[in-house]
Design an enzyme around this catalytic site. Structure first.
Site, PDB file in Angstrom:
ATOM      1  N   ASP A  86     -33.855  12.421 117.007  1.00  0.00           N
ATOM      2  CA  ASP A  86     -32.560  11.777 116.813  1.00  0.00           C
ATOM      3  C   ASP A  86     -31.471  12.841 116.840  1.00  0.00           C
ATOM      4  OD1 ASP A  86     -32.989  13.021 114.335  1.00  0.00           O
ATOM      5  OD2 ASP A  86     -33.867  11.164 113.543  1.00  0.00           O
ATOM      6  N   ASP A 101     -29.834  24.548 106.004  1.00  0.00           N
ATOM      7  CA  ASP A 101     -30.994  25.208 105.407  1.00  0.00           C
ATOM      8  C   ASP A 101     -31.462  26.459 106.164  1.00  0.00           C
ATOM      9  OD1 ASP A 101     -31.859  23.527 107.444  1.00  0.00           O
ATOM     10  OD2 ASP A 101     -33.241  22.372 106.192  1.00  0.00           O
ATOM     11  N   ASP A 132     -27.839  14.284 115.298  1.00  0.00           N
ATOM     12  CA  ASP A 132     -26.895  14.286 114.181  1.00  0.00           C
ATOM     13  C   ASP A 132     -25.604  14.929 114.648  1.00  0.00           C
ATOM     14  OD1 ASP A 132     -28.887  13.305 112.429  1.00  0.00           O
ATOM     15  OD2 ASP A 132     -29.709  15.320 112.228  1.00  0.00           O
TER      16      ASP A 132
END
Ligand code: ATP
Ligand code: MG
Length: 443
Positions: A69, A143, A71
């Site tokens: 997907d 992250d 983002d």
């Protein structure tokens, strides 16, 4: 020397420039980006906003993998994004996001986060995070360096603040900032490090890996539903066997599937779990669907077996003992992992079918064959026999039975075992169907 230091600090404080990489160097054209995310970026640009494709999609494209997907990160506030797209939803309270829908595709749009989270708990874990910042702030909050690349579909350039491209080349998962602090903010990042390493065949950078063992217990403070989601991603990544081995070697399996440790210590259990994971991985990699319920049922089967035996030793009859064992095991596991109820129901069905495969006389095999979960139950039996826990002959019998014609099936039926009821005694309870009556413990 001091001047240089001050300049460095100032530069950091006022926003350091990312490395800007043109398409000629990174090779990703805008056609590689999903239609939905391209549209989102276009609309936001037209309104004078910044908008970039970020995170896993950029990483995967650079690795030559197909992103799951897309983002988008922007400087527009969630409410503004929501207003710009008719088919969109504002979601999350603590971490506000917008989901924009385009046919089958959902694009997740997040607003650049501020450098420091708004609210943390006593361990430093982020509780609320709705303060917004600049693009650079946002990049610091991501992250891993390989997850912090910003792709602009308009110019087809890539922005790299933390040497993510270099780490991709080095095949290294490296956390942004101080590893300890980042794990305290969100302990799930430890699990994510392992997941990305397993998925891409990367190694975890030494400074990123080192504190994991010591801080692994913090995963216990994370809401179970988030742990479950992350675990499911790992298990369905196509690299679950490697991933779980890694989790274990980092001491991260405690509190995720608390009994995994025990499972791996029994030779039979380990063989069984390994087989289940390998089978799942090869299904995922060849694009076939896999059932999370089946996999979780497999991961916990040897725990169920052990608890079953104990319950029988306490004097319970086999079937009630099995049902008690299933509940005992699920209670322990759902506490930590929040396996959703819709899954535990299926897991129980798969487990409860296992003793029924042993009944090969009378009408019972026909009833089992017609059972809604026969396929899953049978696949589970095949795993059991593959690991030496159930007789191979039993799985072979069922393989043949399901593919035979009526006459052949009749010929295959066995004589009732001594002590086995002929099976039709309970007809007076008015079970008209061909399937056998429910197990007494279920009724
Ligand atoms: P995949 O979708 O393949 O699981 P992903 O990297 O896209 O991988 P997501 O969970 O979809 O992972 O998150 C999207 C991006 O958001 C990440 O790439 C990362 O930049 C950021 N992100 C997600 N979770 C965290 C986290 N716990 N801490 C910091 N940044 C995060
Ligand atoms: Mg993603």
């Amino acid at each position: 020397m001091i001047k240089k230091f001050i300049r460095r600090v100032l530069r950091f404080g006022s926003g350091s420039e990312p490395r800007t990489v043109p398409k000629a160097q990174h090779g990703i054209g805008r056609e590689a980006i999903s239609q939905g995310s391209r549209k989102v970026c276009e609309v936001l640009h037209a309104q004078g906003h910044q908008a970039y494709v970020v995170g896993g999609a950029v990483r995967d494209l650079l690795l030559g993998l197909r992103p799951k997907d897309f983002d988008v990160a922007t400087d527009a506030y969630p409410e503004e994004v929501h207003k710009l797209f008719r088919r969109s939803r504002l979601i999350g309270k603590r971490f506000k996001l917008v989901h924009v829908m385009f046919g089958e595709e959902t694009v997740e749009v997040s607003t650049f986060r501020a450098r420091t989270p708004a609210e943390t708990d006593e361990h430093g874990r982020v509780l609320r995070d709705n303060i917004y910042g600049t693009r650079e702030d946002d990049s610091i909050r991501r992250d891993f360096t390989i997850n912090a690349l910003y792709y602009d579909p308009a110019s087809e350039t890539l922005l790299d603040y933390h040497n993510g491209l270099r780490d991709l080349q080095r095949k290294s998962v490296r956390i942004i900032g101080d590893a300890r602090a980042r794990y305290r903010e969100d302990p799930l990042r430890m699990l994510r490090a392992v997941r990305f390493a397993a998925k891409a065949g990367f190694s975890i950078d030494e400074r990123t890996r080192k504190p994991i063992r010591e801080l692994a217990h913090l995963v216990g403070n994370v809401p179970p539903s988030r742990v479950y989601e992350e675990m499911q991603k790992l298990l369905l990544s196509g690299h679950a066997a490697t991933g779980l081995r890694e989790l274990r070697s980092e001491g991260l399996h405690h509190g995720l599937l608390p009994l995994l440790d025990v499972i791996f210590e029994q030779p039979m259990g380990e063989r069984f779990v390994t087989l289940a994971l390998e089978q799942t991985d090869s299904r995922v990699r060849s694009g076939k669907s896999v059932s999370p319920a089946f996999l979780f049922a497999a991961l916990l089967w040897h725990e169920v077996l052990a608890a079953w035996k104990k319950a029988e030793q306490r004097g319970l009859k086999p079937i009630p003992a099995l049902f008690e064992a299933m509940d005992t095991v699920l209670d322990i596991q759902t506490d930590k992992l929040a396996v959703p109820r819709r899954l535990t129901a299926v897991m129980k069905e798969i487990w409860a079918l296992q003793p029924r495969f042993e009944q090969r006389s009378g009408r019972r095999p026909f009833g089992l064959l017609a059972h809604e979960r026969f396929r899953a139950g049978f696949d589970f039996l095949v795993l059991r026999s593959g690991s030496g826990e159930a007789p191979e002959e039993l799985a072979q019998w069922w393989e043949k039975f399901q593919h035979s014609g009526e006459a052949e099936r009749q010929a295959m039926l066995m004589a009732p075992q001594p002590g086995e009821r002929k099976g039709r005694r309970r007809r007076r309870r008015r079970h008209k169907s061909a399937s056998p009556p429910p197990d007494p413990a279920q009724a």
